[in-house]
Design a protein around this motif. Sequence first.
Motif, PDB file in Angstrom:
ATOM      1  N   MET A  74       1.175  -0.644  10.365  1.00  0.00           N
ATOM      2  CA  MET A  74       1.509   0.149   9.313  1.00  0.00           C
ATOM      3  C   MET A  74       0.377   0.905   8.890  1.00  0.00           C
ATOM      4  O   MET A  74      -0.616   0.050   8.396  1.00  0.00           O
ATOM      5  CB  MET A  74       2.047  -0.716   8.423  1.00  0.00           C
ATOM      6  N   LEU A  76      -0.691   2.437   6.183  1.00  0.00           N
ATOM      7  CA  LEU A  76      -1.286   2.177   4.731  1.00  0.00           C
ATOM      8  C   LEU A  76      -1.826   0.974   4.550  1.00  0.00           C
ATOM      9  O   LEU A  76      -2.551   0.662   3.343  1.00  0.00           O
ATOM     10  CB  LEU A  76       0.084   2.309   3.666  1.00  0.00           C
ATOM     11  N   GLY A  98       3.932   3.433  11.707  1.00  0.00           N
ATOM     12  CA  GLY A  98       4.624   3.963  10.645  1.00  0.00           C
ATOM     13  C   GLY A  98       3.778   4.391   9.397  1.00  0.00           C
ATOM     14  O   GLY A  98       2.694   3.843   9.154  1.00  0.00           O
ATOM     15  N   ALA A  99       4.641   5.262   8.621  1.00  0.00           N
ATOM     16  CA  ALA A  99       4.083   5.301   7.267  1.00  0.00           C
ATOM     17  C   ALA A  99       2.610   6.167   7.126  1.00  0.00           C
ATOM     18  O   ALA A  99       2.000   5.986   6.247  1.00  0.00           O
ATOM     19  CB  ALA A  99       3.813   4.117   6.268  1.00  0.00           C
ATOM     20  N   GLY A 100       2.409   7.026   7.945  1.00  0.00           N
ATOM     21  CA  GLY A 100       1.234   7.893   8.062  1.00  0.00           C
ATOM     22  C   GLY A 100       0.896   8.532   9.449  1.00  0.00           C
ATOM     23  O   GLY A 100       1.545   8.436  10.372  1.00  0.00           O
ATOM     24  N   ASN A 101      -0.346   8.869   9.433  1.00  0.00           N
ATOM     25  CA  ASN A 101      -0.900   9.979  10.868  1.00  0.00           C
ATOM     26  C   ASN A 101      -1.870   8.955  11.414  1.00  0.00           C
ATOM     27  O   ASN A 101      -2.977   8.761  11.016  1.00  0.00           O
ATOM     28  CB  ASN A 101      -1.408  11.087  10.011  1.00  0.00           C
ATOM     29  N   VAL A 119       5.935   6.882  14.675  1.00  0.00           N
ATOM     30  CA  VAL A 119       7.103   7.388  14.155  1.00  0.00           C
ATOM     31  C   VAL A 119       6.848   8.641  13.550  1.00  0.00           C
ATOM     32  O   VAL A 119       5.731   8.979  12.661  1.00  0.00           O
ATOM     33  CB  VAL A 119       7.618   6.293  12.961  1.00  0.00           C
ATOM     34  N   MET A 125       4.588  16.922  12.392  1.00  0.00           N
ATOM     35  CA  MET A 125       3.749  15.690  12.978  1.00  0.00           C
ATOM     36  C   MET A 125       4.278  15.578  14.413  1.00  0.00           C
ATOM     37  O   MET A 125       3.363  14.785  15.143  1.00  0.00           O
ATOM     38  CB  MET A 125       4.352  14.623  12.089  1.00  0.00           C
ATOM     39  N   GLU A 140      12.645   8.954  12.748  1.00  0.00           N
ATOM     40  CA  GLU A 140      13.371   7.988  11.866  1.00  0.00           C
ATOM     41  C   GLU A 140      13.922   8.707  10.721  1.00  0.00           C
ATOM     42  O   GLU A 140      12.920   9.179   9.972  1.00  0.00           O
ATOM     43  CB  GLU A 140      12.386   7.026  11.465  1.00  0.00           C
ATOM     44  N   GLY A 146      12.878   0.500   4.206  1.00  0.00           N
ATOM     45  CA  GLY A 146      11.548   0.657   4.114  1.00  0.00           C
ATOM     46  C   GLY A 146      10.966   1.762   3.704  1.00  0.00           C
ATOM     47  O   GLY A 146      11.687   2.825   3.056  1.00  0.00           O
ATOM     48  N   HIS A 147      10.005   2.298   4.190  1.00  0.00           N
ATOM     49  CA  HIS A 147       9.254   3.673   4.029  1.00  0.00           C
ATOM     50  C   HIS A 147      10.199   4.737   4.500  1.00  0.00           C
ATOM     51  O   HIS A 147      10.277   4.877   5.792  1.00  0.00           O
ATOM     52  CB  HIS A 147       7.793   3.569   4.494  1.00  0.00           C
ATOM     53  N   HIS A 230       5.280   6.881  -2.120  1.00  0.00           N
ATOM     54  CA  HIS A 230       5.735   6.255  -1.013  1.00  0.00           C
ATOM     55  C   HIS A 230       7.083   5.673  -1.120  1.00  0.00           C
ATOM     56  O   HIS A 230       7.456   4.354  -1.527  1.00  0.00           O
ATOM     57  CB  HIS A 230       4.899   4.827  -0.694  1.00  0.00           C
ATOM     58  N   VAL A 232      10.953   4.262  -0.579  1.00  0.00           N
ATOM     59  CA  VAL A 232      11.007   2.627   0.045  1.00  0.00           C
ATOM     60  C   VAL A 232      12.346   2.458  -0.237  1.00  0.00           C
ATOM     61  O   VAL A 232      12.890   2.568  -1.540  1.00  0.00           O
ATOM     62  CB  VAL A 232      10.370   1.573  -0.234  1.00  0.00           C
ATOM     63  N   LEU A 279      13.968  -5.017   1.556  1.00  0.00           N
ATOM     64  CA  LEU A 279      14.376  -3.928   2.541  1.00  0.00           C
ATOM     65  C   LEU A 279      15.451  -3.849   3.439  1.00  0.00           C
ATOM     66  O   LEU A 279      15.774  -4.882   4.005  1.00  0.00           O
ATOM     67  CB  LEU A 279      12.997  -3.680   3.296  1.00  0.00           C
TER      68      LEU A 279
END
Length: 316
Positions: A74, A76, A98-101, A119, A125, A140, A146-147, A230, A232, A279
Motif C-alpha cells: 500500500m 501510502l 495499491g493507492a498510488g504510483n 493496481v 497509469m 480496479e 477500500g481506496h 483518499h 474509501v 471496508l
Amino acid sequence: MHMIKSAICDMLGIEYPVFQGGMAWIADGKLAAAVSNGGGLGIIAAGNAPAEYVKQQIQIARTLTDKPIGVNIMLLSPFADDVSKIVMEEEVEVITTGAGNPSKYIKEWLFEGIKVIPVVASVSMAKLMTRLGASALIAEGGESGGHVGELTTMVLVPQICDATTLPVIAAGGIADGRGVAAAFMLGACAVQMGTRFLSAEECSIHPVYKKKILKATDLCTMVTGKRLGHPVRSLRTQFARDYAKAEYGGMPDEELEALAAGSLRLAVQTGDNEKGCFLSGQIAAMVNKEQPAAEIIKEVMEEAEPFLLRAPQWVK
Ligand code: TUI
C-alpha cells in the motif's frame, strides 16, 4: 470437465485465474495460503503495518503452502520502503501495489525476478506501468472496497485492455461466476476478489465483521474520505456516518485524520461499530455464506465456465 486457463495462470504458475485482494489487516498469511492452496493467488496485505509484521505473515504463509504467494504494498504507508525490502528478501513471487504510483520500485522488483502487478485506476497509469515493464495490471473499479478510484469496473476494464498489451486482472464488484464471465468479456483474463473472501473460513476477521458482510444489502456501503483526497468505501455503520458528518461539517484535516487512524484495524480485530471502519465492496450483498477459500474459487469458476466456453479465446 473444462478448465478455464489464461495467460495469467501460465505466467504465475497458478491453477485458476483468481486473485485474492490484498485487504489491509485482513489478508494475512493464513488467508493467502488458503487461497494459494485452492489454486488461486493468495496475497498478503502490507497495509499500514510495519515491515516486521509483513515478514511474519510471509513466513506463516510459507509454512502453510508451497504455492506462489503475493504481497500487496500500500503505497501510502509510511513503511512502504521497508516492506519493499522485506518482500525482496523473502523472495515472494508476486507484488501488487495499491493507492498510488509504484514507479520508483519497479526496476528493482523486476531485477529480483518478482512479478509486478500494479493496481491502476486510469488509462494514463496503465500506459506508464506498461512502459516501465510491469508484468500485468489490475484494473480496479470503484465498486471495490477500500481506496477507490473514479471509474467503475465496467468502464475501466475495457479501456485498460485497449491501452495495454499486458494481461489485465479485473477487480471491483466481482463475487460470483457471472462477474468473472463479465470481466472476461470486457477483455480481462483474471479477476481479483476481496469482499467474497471476507466470508472464507480461513479469513480471521472479527465475527461481528463477518456477520455484517453476510447480512449486508445492496445499499449497505458508502464512500467517505473524498475531502482528504483518499476516498474509501466501507459499510454504512455508525462510524462511517459520523465520519461523513465530520467531513462535510468542516472538521479540520488533522482531526479528521485522527478520527480515521487505526479504524481499519479496530474493525478487523474488535468488531467495534462506533470506532471501526469496516471496508467492504458494493458486492457484499451477494456474499451470503461462509465456506473454505478453495471452495469459493472452485464454485466461482464452475459458475463462470458455461459462459466462458462461448468465448473460446480464453479457454485452453
Ligand atoms: O489500495 C486499494 N485499496 C485500499 S488501500 C487502503 S488503506 C488507505 N488508508 C488511508 C487512505 C487511503 C487508503 C484501503 N483500501 N486498492 C487499490 C487501488 N489503487 N484502488 C485505486 C488505486 C489507485 C488509485 C490511484 C492506484 C493508483 C492511483 O494512482 C494515483 C496516482 O498516483 O496517480
